[in-house]
Design a protein around this motif. Structure first.
Motif, mmCIF file in Angstrom:
data_model
loop_
_atom_site.group_PDB
_atom_site.id
_atom_site.type_symbol
_atom_site.label_atom_id
_atom_site.label_comp_id
_atom_site.label_asym_id
_atom_site.label_seq_id
_atom_site.Cartn_x
_atom_site.Cartn_y
_atom_site.Cartn_z
ATOM 1 N N LEU A 262 0.811 -1.205 0.000
ATOM 2 C CA LEU A 262 0.000 0.000 0.000
ATOM 3 C C LEU A 262 0.851 1.263 0.000
ATOM 4 C CD1 LEU A 262 -3.026 0.764 0.200
ATOM 5 C CD2 LEU A 262 -2.747 0.821 2.678
ATOM 6 N N ASP A 263 0.489 2.218 -0.847
ATOM 7 C CA ASP A 263 1.127 3.539 -0.856
ATOM 8 C C ASP A 263 0.266 4.577 -0.145
ATOM 9 O OD1 ASP A 263 3.613 3.158 -2.417
ATOM 10 O OD2 ASP A 263 2.218 2.556 -3.988
ATOM 11 N N GLY A 264 -1.031 4.528 -0.370
ATOM 12 C CA GLY A 264 -1.899 5.514 0.260
ATOM 13 C C GLY A 264 -3.352 5.114 0.184
ATOM 14 N N ALA A 265 -4.170 5.856 0.913
ATOM 15 C CA ALA A 265 -5.606 5.579 0.934
ATOM 16 C C ALA A 265 -6.359 6.880 1.180
ATOM 17 C CB ALA A 265 -5.940 4.567 2.024
ATOM 18 N N SER A 266 -7.610 6.905 0.748
ATOM 19 C CA SER A 266 -8.472 8.045 1.019
ATOM 20 C C SER A 266 -9.853 7.527 1.385
ATOM 21 C CB SER A 266 -8.546 8.978 -0.189
ATOM 22 O OG SER A 266 -8.870 8.243 -1.356
ATOM 23 N N THR A 279 1.569 5.623 3.557
ATOM 24 C CA THR A 279 2.426 4.630 4.223
ATOM 25 C C THR A 279 3.909 4.981 4.165
ATOM 26 O OG1 THR A 279 2.781 3.261 2.253
ATOM 27 C CG2 THR A 279 0.786 2.829 3.562
ATOM 28 N N LEU A 280 4.296 5.838 3.205
ATOM 29 C CA LEU A 280 5.726 6.115 2.949
ATOM 30 C C LEU A 280 6.477 4.810 2.706
ATOM 31 C CD1 LEU A 280 6.500 8.930 5.571
ATOM 32 C CD2 LEU A 280 5.452 9.094 3.309
ATOM 33 N N ARG A 281 5.800 3.897 2.004
ATOM 34 C CA ARG A 281 6.453 2.622 1.654
ATOM 35 C C ARG A 281 7.774 2.889 0.938
ATOM 36 N NH1 ARG A 281 4.700 -1.850 -2.573
ATOM 37 N NH2 ARG A 281 3.472 -0.166 -3.515
ATOM 38 N N TYR A 282 7.774 3.906 0.113
ATOM 39 C CA TYR A 282 9.017 4.383 -0.505
ATOM 40 C C TYR A 282 9.296 5.756 0.073
ATOM 41 C CZ TYR A 282 8.060 0.566 -3.669
ATOM 42 O OH TYR A 282 7.803 -0.693 -4.175
ATOM 43 N N ASP A 286 9.494 12.488 -4.052
ATOM 44 C CA ASP A 286 8.658 12.380 -5.247
ATOM 45 C C ASP A 286 7.463 11.473 -4.985
ATOM 46 O OD1 ASP A 286 10.435 10.064 -5.250
ATOM 47 O OD2 ASP A 286 9.690 9.658 -7.275
ATOM 48 N N ASN A 287 7.693 10.378 -4.265
ATOM 49 C CA ASN A 287 6.603 9.457 -3.947
ATOM 50 C C ASN A 287 5.590 10.099 -3.006
ATOM 51 O OD1 ASN A 287 5.636 7.154 -1.816
ATOM 52 N ND2 ASN A 287 5.684 6.368 -3.907
ATOM 53 N N PHE A 288 6.100 10.837 -2.007
ATOM 54 C CA PHE A 288 5.202 11.490 -1.054
ATOM 55 C C PHE A 288 4.245 12.440 -1.761
ATOM 56 C CE2 PHE A 288 4.089 15.238 1.393
ATOM 57 C CZ PHE A 288 3.494 14.686 2.525
ATOM 58 N N TRP A 289 4.790 13.321 -2.597
ATOM 59 C CA TRP A 289 3.951 14.359 -3.204
ATOM 60 C C TRP A 289 2.986 13.792 -4.234
ATOM 61 C CZ3 TRP A 289 3.247 18.623 -0.766
ATOM 62 C CH2 TRP A 289 4.248 19.106 0.092
ATOM 63 N N PHE A 290 3.449 12.821 -5.028
ATOM 64 C CA PHE A 290 2.539 12.261 -6.036
ATOM 65 C C PHE A 290 1.416 11.466 -5.363
ATOM 66 C CE2 PHE A 290 0.951 9.246 -9.151
ATOM 67 C CZ PHE A 290 0.708 10.083 -10.229
ATOM 68 N N LYS A 390 14.943 9.077 1.729
ATOM 69 C CA LYS A 390 15.004 9.033 3.201
ATOM 70 C C LYS A 390 14.877 10.422 3.832
ATOM 71 C CE LYS A 390 17.732 4.805 3.247
ATOM 72 N NZ LYS A 390 18.967 4.117 3.705
ATOM 73 N N MET A 391 14.031 11.247 3.231
ATOM 74 C CA MET A 391 13.852 12.606 3.756
ATOM 75 C C MET A 391 12.454 12.873 4.307
ATOM 76 S SD MET A 391 16.015 14.957 1.054
ATOM 77 C CE MET A 391 15.667 16.436 2.001
ATOM 78 N N VAL A 392 11.561 11.891 4.173
ATOM 79 C CA VAL A 392 10.173 12.128 4.599
ATOM 80 C C VAL A 392 9.889 11.517 5.969
ATOM 81 C CG1 VAL A 392 7.751 11.995 3.953
ATOM 82 C CG2 VAL A 392 9.510 12.082 2.165
ATOM 83 N N LYS A 393 10.214 10.254 6.124
ATOM 84 C CA LYS A 393 9.917 9.578 7.392
ATOM 85 C C LYS A 393 10.542 10.298 8.576
ATOM 86 C CE LYS A 393 9.184 4.842 5.785
ATOM 87 N NZ LYS A 393 9.662 3.443 5.816
ATOM 88 N N LYS A 394 11.767 10.783 8.386
ATOM 89 C CA LYS A 394 12.450 11.413 9.506
ATOM 90 C C LYS A 394 11.722 12.705 9.937
ATOM 91 C CE LYS A 394 15.946 14.106 6.964
ATOM 92 N NZ LYS A 394 17.406 14.340 6.801
ATOM 93 N N LEU A 395 11.091 13.387 8.975
ATOM 94 C CA LEU A 395 10.346 14.603 9.324
ATOM 95 C C LEU A 395 9.189 14.266 10.267
ATOM 96 C CD1 LEU A 395 10.112 16.495 5.929
ATOM 97 C CD2 LEU A 395 11.453 17.170 7.912
#
Length: 401
Positions: A262-266, A279-282, A286-290, A390-395
């Motif tokens: 899973l990448d996301g859900a709404s 999920t921030l699976r990746y 780029d993955n976060f914003w898309f 590796k810049m999203v999860k840490k935030l």
């Protein structure tokens, strides 16, 4: 004595004295009999509130029934399981499961409130859910619930653990997600794992207060542009969460469970508040914003009056679904309008400097055009150093800390 609701110890003592006096009378008038009955009722109500009698321990209740019926431990196996489980339960080393409780209640007549240790409680009716299929062990590792028994006992207690997690949330939340029309998923996805993840996501969202109420039609072109430009800032993902909150939309991050891909859900909560869960699976910008804009597309375009629907997306999974393609296109257009992208002239051979220049002009993170080029040319070896690895999860981890 003036009869009234008993609220204090002093009033309780006075009522007892009056009850005792009335009961010592050789004969009572009808008024006195009525007075005695009312006082006794009021005194009993006060006692129940202030001097509650503890329910007997379930194991002690079982032993008492064994004594009454002349039963031995081997006679408990139909209710508790094999000899080993009987021994563990009777020695206080294994808690009773709901299945055991139902058997004890039906077979030995032990009251449900004693088994559940809750006054006036009743056992939930069995439902057609295979409780053992929920990923209980993984959920326990993530501390999604508390369990006092041993790890090997977890699966036997799946029903009560899942029911406890779902308590106070939406109806039918525990029914496995099976409607594939709302799933953009790989073939080997596990509906029980997806259901467990959804339950946790909703639980997390209900603990967050939105600063504004969501208004239908509020996701305008200006809204999309403002949100996309937050990507240019170092704290962009956190600012996106704040931005959405102030527009009445929940955004939570919750790691995916195995077999969900899973990448996301709404979805919409029971109170009609929209929820986007990623999920921030990746763990890449780029993955976060898309993914964020893909799920936002579902909120903006695809729910309408059907607030009980939901969308779960594995964005790596190919799809011919018109709704999913529309969400992909809406996300791409929101991040970089098609006409601007066409005239930018960026292609497979674009240099890092060209991408960074374009990003500065657009005031968006360079991970966004880099990721778009990778998807369009299906070449996932290029521009890896621009993706914000590796810049999203840490935030979000630092925010929680």
């Amino acid at each position: 004595m003036k009869i009234k609701l008993i609220k204090t110890v002093s009033e309780y003592d006075q009522a007892l004295e009056r009850i005792e006096l009335l009961m010592d009378l050789d004969s009572m008038s009808q008024d006195q009999e009525d007075e005695l009955e009312v006082l006794a009722f009021l005194a009993e109500a006060y006692e129940e509130d202030h001097f509650p009698i503890d329910l007997p321990d379930p194991v002690e209740a079982i032993k008492f029934r064994m004594s009454q019926e002349g039963l031995k431990r081997k006679d408990l196996e139909p209710y508790l399981g094999n000899k080993s489980r009987v021994s563990e339960v009777m020695n206080g080393k294994r808690p009773l499961s709901l299945t055991m409780m139902r058997r004890l209640h039906e077979g030995l007549g032990i009251p449900a409130e004693v088994l559940l240790q809750e006054k006036n409680a009743s056992l939930p009716e069995p439902v057609s859910i295979e409780w053992s299929k929920f990923p209980i062990n993984e959920m326990h590792k993530r501390a999604w619930f508390k369990f006092d028994g041993s790890t090997r006992q977890l699966r036997d207690h799946a029903e009560e653990l899942m029911r406890k997690m779902a308590a106070g949330l939406e109806d039918n939340l525990l029914q496995p997600i099976l409607n594939r029309q709302q799933l953009r998923a790989s073939k080997d996805f596990c509906s029980y794992a997806m259901t467990a993840w959804r339950l946790k996501a909703i639980s997390e969202a209900t603990q967050t207060k939105l600063l504004e109420k969501y208004e239908e039609g509020s996701i305008t072109d200006d809204f999309r542009r403002e949100l996309a430009k937050l990507s240019y800032l170092d704290q962009g993902p956190l600012l996106a969460k704040e931005f959405l909150n102030k527009n009445g939309i929940h955004l939570i991050v919750l790691a995916h469970l195995p077999k969900t891909h899973l990448d996301g859900a709404s979805m919409f909560l029971a109170n009609c508040e929209p929820l986007i869960a990623l999920t921030l699976r990746y763990d890449r910008l780029d993955n976060f914003w898309f993914t964020l804009f893909h799920e936002l597309a579902h909120i903006a375009l695809h729910f309408g009056g059907d607030k009980e629907s939901y969308y779960f997306d594995d964005l790596e999974s190919s799809t011919e679904d018109i709704i999913e393609k529309e969400a992909d296109a809406w996300a791409a257009e929101s991040l970089i309008p098609h006409e601007i992208w066409r005239t930018a002239g960026l292609d497979h051979g674009a240099s890092k400097a060209q991408i960074q220049f374009f990003s500065r002009e657009m005031r968006i993170n360079p991970a966004i055009p880099a990721g778009r080029l990778r998807r369009e040319f299906r070449d996932y070896r290029i521009y890896s150093d621009l993706l914000g690895n590796k810049m999203v999860k840490k935030l979000f981890t630092e925010q929680e800390g």
